[in-house]
Design an enzyme around this catalytic site. Structure first.
Site, PDB file in Angstrom:
ATOM      1  N   ASN A 133      34.114  75.256  61.902  1.00 19.00           N
ATOM      2  CA  ASN A 133      34.265  75.830  60.570  1.00 19.00           C
ATOM      3  C   ASN A 133      33.296  75.072  59.669  1.00 19.00           C
ATOM      4  O   ASN A 133      33.584  73.959  59.253  1.00 19.00           O
ATOM      5  CB  ASN A 133      35.719  75.664  60.088  1.00 19.00           C
ATOM      6  CG  ASN A 133      35.896  76.110  58.654  1.00 19.00           C
ATOM      7  OD1 ASN A 133      35.023  76.780  58.095  1.00 19.00           O
ATOM      8  ND2 ASN A 133      37.022  75.756  58.051  1.00 19.00           N
ATOM      9  N   TRP A 134      32.168  75.694  59.407  1.00 21.63           N
ATOM     10  CA  TRP A 134      31.129  74.991  58.645  1.00 21.63           C
ATOM     11  C   TRP A 134      31.436  74.899  57.158  1.00 21.63           C
ATOM     12  O   TRP A 134      30.763  74.182  56.422  1.00 21.63           O
ATOM     13  CB  TRP A 134      29.778  75.697  58.836  1.00 21.63           C
ATOM     14  CG  TRP A 134      29.143  75.463  60.164  1.00 21.63           C
ATOM     15  CD1 TRP A 134      29.616  74.684  61.185  1.00 21.63           C
ATOM     16  CD2 TRP A 134      27.908  76.020  60.625  1.00 21.63           C
ATOM     17  NE1 TRP A 134      28.747  74.728  62.242  1.00 21.63           N
ATOM     18  CE2 TRP A 134      27.685  75.538  61.922  1.00 21.63           C
ATOM     19  CE3 TRP A 134      26.966  76.885  60.058  1.00 21.63           C
ATOM     20  CZ2 TRP A 134      26.559  75.888  62.672  1.00 21.63           C
ATOM     21  CZ3 TRP A 134      25.851  77.247  60.790  1.00 21.63           C
ATOM     22  CH2 TRP A 134      25.652  76.744  62.090  1.00 21.63           C
ATOM     23  N   LYS A 135      32.390  75.695  56.688  1.00 20.41           N
ATOM     24  CA  LYS A 135      32.709  75.731  55.253  1.00 20.41           C
ATOM     25  C   LYS A 135      31.441  76.057  54.459  1.00 20.41           C
ATOM     26  O   LYS A 135      30.594  76.793  54.962  1.00 20.41           O
ATOM     27  CB  LYS A 135      33.365  74.416  54.815  1.00 20.41           C
ATOM     28  CG  LYS A 135      34.513  74.027  55.747  1.00 20.41           C
ATOM     29  CD  LYS A 135      35.373  72.917  55.230  1.00 20.41           C
ATOM     30  CE  LYS A 135      36.469  72.619  56.246  1.00 20.41           C
ATOM     31  NZ  LYS A 135      37.451  71.665  55.776  1.00 20.41           N
ATOM     32  N   HIS A 175      42.663  79.947  55.227  1.00 14.85           N
ATOM     33  CA  HIS A 175      42.384  78.506  55.295  1.00 14.85           C
ATOM     34  C   HIS A 175      43.003  77.832  54.065  1.00 14.85           C
ATOM     35  O   HIS A 175      43.029  78.425  52.984  1.00 14.85           O
ATOM     36  CB  HIS A 175      40.874  78.259  55.352  1.00 14.85           C
ATOM     37  CG  HIS A 175      40.544  76.827  55.649  1.00 14.85           C
ATOM     38  ND1 HIS A 175      40.577  75.856  54.671  1.00 14.85           N
ATOM     39  CD2 HIS A 175      40.225  76.201  56.795  1.00 14.85           C
ATOM     40  CE1 HIS A 175      40.280  74.689  55.228  1.00 14.85           C
ATOM     41  NE2 HIS A 175      40.067  74.863  56.510  1.00 14.85           N
ATOM     42  N   GLU A 191      41.919  75.724  52.092  1.00 15.30           N
ATOM     43  CA  GLU A 191      41.026  75.658  50.932  1.00 15.30           C
ATOM     44  C   GLU A 191      41.027  76.990  50.182  1.00 15.30           C
ATOM     45  O   GLU A 191      40.901  77.030  48.962  1.00 15.30           O
ATOM     46  CB  GLU A 191      39.616  75.251  51.388  1.00 15.30           C
ATOM     47  CG  GLU A 191      39.570  73.759  51.721  1.00 15.30           C
ATOM     48  CD  GLU A 191      38.590  73.352  52.801  1.00 15.30           C
ATOM     49  OE1 GLU A 191      37.663  74.119  53.101  1.00 15.30           O
ATOM     50  OE2 GLU A 191      38.769  72.253  53.368  1.00 15.30           O
ATOM     51  N   GLU A 230      46.727  73.495  60.773  1.00 14.67           N
ATOM     52  CA  GLU A 230      45.913  72.483  60.090  1.00 14.67           C
ATOM     53  C   GLU A 230      46.733  71.822  58.995  1.00 14.67           C
ATOM     54  O   GLU A 230      46.817  72.344  57.875  1.00 14.67           O
ATOM     55  CB  GLU A 230      44.675  73.145  59.471  1.00 14.67           C
ATOM     56  CG  GLU A 230      43.759  73.800  60.474  1.00 14.67           C
ATOM     57  CD  GLU A 230      42.340  73.921  59.924  1.00 14.67           C
ATOM     58  OE1 GLU A 230      41.419  73.456  60.603  1.00 14.67           O
ATOM     59  OE2 GLU A 230      42.164  74.447  58.820  1.00 14.67           O
ATOM     60  N   GLY A 249      39.698  66.846  56.577  1.00 12.79           N
ATOM     61  CA  GLY A 249      38.629  66.097  55.918  1.00 12.79           C
ATOM     62  C   GLY A 249      39.031  64.692  55.507  1.00 12.79           C
ATOM     63  O   GLY A 249      38.318  64.037  54.749  1.00 12.79           O
ATOM     64  N   SER A 281      40.466  66.711  60.880  1.00 13.01           N
ATOM     65  CA  SER A 281      39.850  65.444  61.301  1.00 13.01           C
ATOM     66  C   SER A 281      39.667  65.319  62.810  1.00 13.01           C
ATOM     67  O   SER A 281      39.783  64.220  63.367  1.00 13.01           O
ATOM     68  CB  SER A 281      40.624  64.244  60.738  1.00 13.01           C
ATOM     69  OG  SER A 281      40.563  64.249  59.326  1.00 13.01           O
TER      70      SER A 281
HETATM   71  P1  PGA Z   1      37.866  68.803  59.198  1.00 14.32           P
HETATM   72  O1  PGA Z   1      38.179  70.316  58.695  1.00 14.32           O
HETATM   73  O2  PGA Z   1      37.607  68.884  60.686  1.00 14.32           O
HETATM   74  O3  PGA Z   1      36.635  68.391  58.428  1.00 14.32           O
HETATM   75  O4  PGA Z   1      39.061  67.981  58.888  1.00 14.32           O
HETATM   76  C1  PGA Z   1      38.917  71.197  59.491  1.00 14.32           C
HETATM   77  C2  PGA Z   1      39.119  72.488  58.753  1.00 14.32           C
HETATM   78  O5  PGA Z   1      39.356  72.473  57.532  1.00 14.32           O
HETATM   79  O6  PGA Z   1      39.066  73.585  59.361  1.00 14.32           O
END
Ligand code: PGA
Length: 246
Positions: free
Chosen positions: A7-9, A93, A95, A164, A170, A209
Site C-alpha cells: 500500500n504505497w499511500k 483504510h 486513513e 490493521e 506507521g 508496521s
Molecule cells: P505501515 O502501513 O506498514 O506503514 O504500518 C500499513 C498500512 O497502513 O496499510
C-alpha cells in the site's frame, strides 16, 4: 493462495513507479506460489497497467467512489479502474476513515460497487489504541465487519479483509503475531456465522508496521493469510524480501 500487498499511500510519482517496477519485477520473477499486489496511487495506475501487462504481479487502487458516474468532482469510479485492468481496491483504510471521514455506510456502498464489477475489495478494519486499552478490540472489529458487509453477507467469499490495528500503522510498533492471530481467527468465525454457505476463500491480511524482520513471524500464524505493507513496501528490495519471507 497467500496475498502480499503493498500500500504505497500518497507516495511515488508515475516516473518513480516506472523505476520501482523496473527494479522490483526481476526480484520476484520466480515467485509464483503467492499473489503479489501493488496498490498504487491513481496517477500510477496507467504506468502499472502498461508495465504489468501479462505479468504475474498485480496492481490495485487505494480507493474508489461508489457511484458509477456523474457529478462527483475529483472522484474515480469502479469502471474507470476496471478499464485499466485493476483487479483489487483497498476499501475503508483507517486513513480514509479517520482523515477523510469515511463512514461504515460509505464503505458498505463502496463494497457493493466493487462486487458488482468484479474488482476484489480489500476491506480494512482495525481498532484505535484507546479502544484496545478498553478491551473493545473484538467488539470494534465485529461492528466494522458487520456494517461494511451489510446486505453482502452472501458474498463474503468475494472480498479479502485486512486487519490493521490503527496504533500499529506507521508506528514501528506492530501487533504481536499471536495477538493478530486471535483477531484473524475471530474474523473468520464471524464470516462463517454471517454466511451459511461461506467457502472460506476470504483472506485475512495483517497490516501495521510489517517489515523485513517481522514478516515471516506473521506468516507463520495459521489464520494470517497475507500482509498489507505500507512504509516497507516503498523500497523494491525490502518489499521483495517481505514477499519471499515465508
Ligand atoms: P505501515 O502501513 O506498514 O506503514 O504500518 C500499513 C498500512 O497502513 O496499510
Amino acid at each position: 493462495m497467500k496475498l502480499i500487498s503493498a500500500n504505497w499511500k500518497m507516495n511515488m510519482t508515475p516516473s518513480q513507479t516506472k523505476e520501482y517496477l523496473y527494479n522490483f519485477l526481476p526480484l520476484v520473477e520466480d515467485v509464483k506460489d503467492r499473489e503479489i499486489l501493488l496498490c498504487v496511487p491513481f496517477t500510477s495506475l496507467c504506468i502499472a497497467s502498461e508495465m504489468l501487462k501479462d505479468k504475474h504481479v498485480k496492481f490495485g487502487a487505494q480507493n474508489v467512489h461508489y457511484e458509477p458516474k456523474g457529478a462527483f468532482t475529483g472522484e474515480i469510479s469502479v469502471s474507470m479502474l476496471k478499464d485499466l485492468g485493476v483487479s483489487y481496491v483497498i476499501v475503508g483504510h483507517s486513513e480514509r476513515r479517520w482523515l477523510f471521514g469515511e463512514s461504515d455506510e460509505i464503505i458498505n456502498k463502496k463494497l457493493i460497487a466493487c462486487l458488482g464489477s468484479g474488482i476484489r475489495p480489500i476491506l480494512c478494519v482495525g481498532e484505535r489504541q484507546d479502544e484496545r486499552e478498553a478491551g473493545l478490540t473484538f467488539k470494534v472489529i465485529e461492528t466494522q465487519v458487520k456494517l461494511a458487509l451489510s446486505s453482502l453477507e452472501d458474498y463474503t467469499d468475494m472480498i479479502d479483509i485486512a486487519y490493521e490495528p490503527i496504533w500499529a500503522i506507521g508506528s514501528g510498533n506492530p501487533a504481536t503475531p499471536e495477538d493478530a492471530q486471535k483477531v484473524h481467527r475471530f474474523i473468520k468465525e464471524l464470516l462463517e456465522s454471517l454466511n451459511k454457505n461461506y467457502k472460506g476463500t476470504t483472506r485475512i491480511l495483517y497490516g501495521g508496521s510489517v517489515n523485513t524482520h517481522n514478516a515471516s513471524e506473521f506468516m507463520k500464524m495459521p489464520d494470517i493469510d497475507g500482509l498489507l505493507v505500507g512504509g516497507a513496501s516503498l523500497d523494491p528490495e525490502a518489499f521483495s524480501q517481505i514477499v519471499k519471507s515465508f
